[in-house]
Design an enzyme around this catalytic site. Structure first.
Site, PDB file in Angstrom:
ATOM      1  N   GLU A   7       0.802  -1.228   0.000  1.00  0.00           N
ATOM      2  CA  GLU A   7       0.000   0.000   0.000  1.00  0.00           C
ATOM      3  C   GLU A   7       0.832   1.273   0.000  1.00  0.00           C
ATOM      4  O   GLU A   7       0.654   2.152   0.842  1.00  0.00           O
ATOM      5  CB  GLU A   7      -0.963   0.010   1.193  1.00  0.00           C
ATOM      6  N   GLU A  47      -5.389  -8.460   1.039  1.00  0.00           N
ATOM      7  CA  GLU A  47      -6.154  -8.031   2.217  1.00  0.00           C
ATOM      8  C   GLU A  47      -7.606  -7.810   1.827  1.00  0.00           C
ATOM      9  O   GLU A  47      -7.896  -7.349   0.712  1.00  0.00           O
ATOM     10  CB  GLU A  47      -5.626  -6.703   2.810  1.00  0.00           C
TER      11      GLU A  47
END
Ligand code: BGP
Length: 478
Positions: free
Chosen positions: A170, A378
């Site tokens: 991320e 995720e």
């Protein structure tokens, strides 16, 4: 597309779960580990919910055997974890800390002993503080070589055992908070520095992938992207344009560079006009093109809906870090776009939209534009959980969330998406960076709160047994 018959999940589908070093390990200064930026940042008053930090976290460093035993009991096929860079290089570079390598070696061996495929994330935000002090970490090109050296150390040591690797976790979400909202270290609010740091991170990512080809030729690697597919708030041309702007600047800006080594043209033009464009040097595009991934990691929590934002409109707004529903404010770039609530979707107590169909849409957009396999690295529901007097946790809402998202995974697979695996966030409860310990995601409850680590007892929630059965049926029974 309405499918008459759904394709099954692939035979070797990686049914996993995810975590990150800082959020679970604890042992923040043991066995030669150096401080990361988070060890320092969380000590600044007011930065995290109730001053929570990862000094102890859920003590996975000392309890990894117990945690892996629970994974085995659940029948997990894969486990995504991250390595703490300052555990390996306490100063960021220079002398390697053998004790740090040994911890991950023990963890990897334990996973393999139970037939659980390790998925190793090289970087999940915990850059060594030494590199921040020395040259500003991601704001200096010096980090490209130091990161590469750290990665090569891990490739050499674990490349024979670990076949799935995640490069940067991320980058988009982390740098947004590091350089725009100021809520992650180094706590800066400056768009120019944001785009520069991102460019350097892209180069570091590409270099680490290029090295990977040399050291782990039979492995697969890709970055994990925090993907919130954009929706337009309405079909008015103004909102449609805002949505296009958002898709270009919040998604393609990263994905195009990772997958194609190029920035989206209209976004780059806009940044040049604003004086925010990154400094691109000779050879940068060659390096970016030399380090494209084998798969894209997708972290999906929600879609985001965008509407027109006037030039005097909103910029960054308050973020809900308390679990008080409705305390999240809209954010955007004046003149380009702003977020707005989607009236068609329910939200969590932290104001995240619940949108399983958005996952299918995201997977399809990823497939259509980049044609790469995807691993969901995720996905999950952060909620308050209640430990009942009889020691049980009834998290039916989490089961409903995960089930609905898995249904959409199967739709996407039937649409033609090459989906490698599904790693819900998170295996045990973990420290949430800004939201303390009360925002829980795990299949396994960890009995602690912000101020009291208690006994850190592990207790499987209802979702643990549900996911165990899903895995056992290879997704036939959701
Ligand atoms: C992602 C991060 C994870 C995790 C998750 C949940 O952005 O990669 O580390 O924290 O989100 O987010 P939060 O803890 O803010 O609810």
């Amino acid at each position: 597309m309405l499918h008459e018959q759904l394709k099954p999940f692939p035979a070797h589908f990686l049914w996993g779960a995810a975590s990150a070093a800082y959020q679970i390990e604890g042992a923040w200064n043991e066995d030669g580990k150096g401080p990361s930026v988070w060890d320092v940042f969380t000590k600044i008053p007011g930065k995290t919910f109730k001053g929570s930090n990862g000094e102890v976290a859920v003590d996975h460093y000392h309890r990894y055997k117990e945690d892996v035993a629970l994974m085995a009991q659940m029948g997990l096929k894969a486990y995504r974890f991250s390595v703490s860079w300052p555990r390996i290089f306490p100063q960021g570079r220079g002398e390697v800390n053998e004790a740090g390598l040994q911890f991950y070696e023990r963890l990897i061996d334990e996973l393999l002993a139970f037939g659980i495929e390790p998925i190793l994330t090289l970087y999940h935000w915990d850059v060594p503080q030494a590199l921040m002090d020395e040259y500003g970490a991601w704001e200096s090109r010096k980090i490209i070589e130091d990161f590469d050296n750290y990665c090569i150390t891990l490739y050499k040591r674990f490349g024979g055992k670990v076949k799935y690797w995640v490069s940067l976790n991320e980058q988009n979400y982390n740098t947004n908070h590091a350089f725009i909202t100021g809520m992650h270290p180094p706590g800066v609010q400056d768009r120019r520095r944001f785009f520069d740091a991102n460019h350097i991170a892209f180069l570091a990512n590409a270099k680490a992938i290029a090295s990977f080809r040399q050291y782990v030729p039979d492995g697969q690697i890709g970055p994990s992207f925090a993907y919130s597919p954009a929706y337009p708030a309405s079909s008015s041309p103004k909102d449609m344009l805002a949505f296009e702007n958002a898709e270009e600047l919040t998604n393609h800006w990263w994905l195009d560079v990772y997958c194609w080594g190029q920035y989206p043209e209209s976004a780059l033009t806009y940044l040049k006009e604003k004086g925010w464009a990154p400094i691109i040097e000779d050879g940068d595009y060659e390096l970016l093109a030399a380090g494209t991934p084998d798969f894209m990691g997708m972290n999906y929590y929600q879609s985001l809906t965008y509407e027109f934002n006037p030039v005097d409109g909103v910029e960054t707004g308050e973020m809900n870090t308390t679990g008080q529903k409705g305390s999240n404010a809209d954010t955007g770039i004046p003149g380009l776009y702003k977020t707005t609530a989607n009236p068609n979707l329910e939200t969590t107590n932290w104001d995240w939209a619940i949108d399983p169909t958005g996952l299918r849409i995201g997977l399809r957009r990823m497939m259509s534009r980049y044609g790469l396999p995807v691993m969901i690295t995720e996905n999950g529901l952060g909620e308050f959980d209640k430990l009942e007097a009889d020691g049980t946790i009834h998290d039916g809402y989490r089961i409903a969330y995960l089930r609905s998202h898995l249904e959409q995974c199967q739709q996407a697979i039937t649409d033609g998406v090459d989906l490698l695996g599904y790693c819900p966030w998170s295996f045990t409860d973990v420290l949430s960076w800004l939201n303390g310990y009360q925002k829980r995601y795990g299949f396994v409850y960890v009995d602690r709160d912000e101020t009291d680590p208690k006994e850190l007892k592990r207790i499987p929630k209802d979702s643990f047994y549900w996911y165990r059965d899903v895995i056992q049926s290879n997704g036939e029974e959701l």
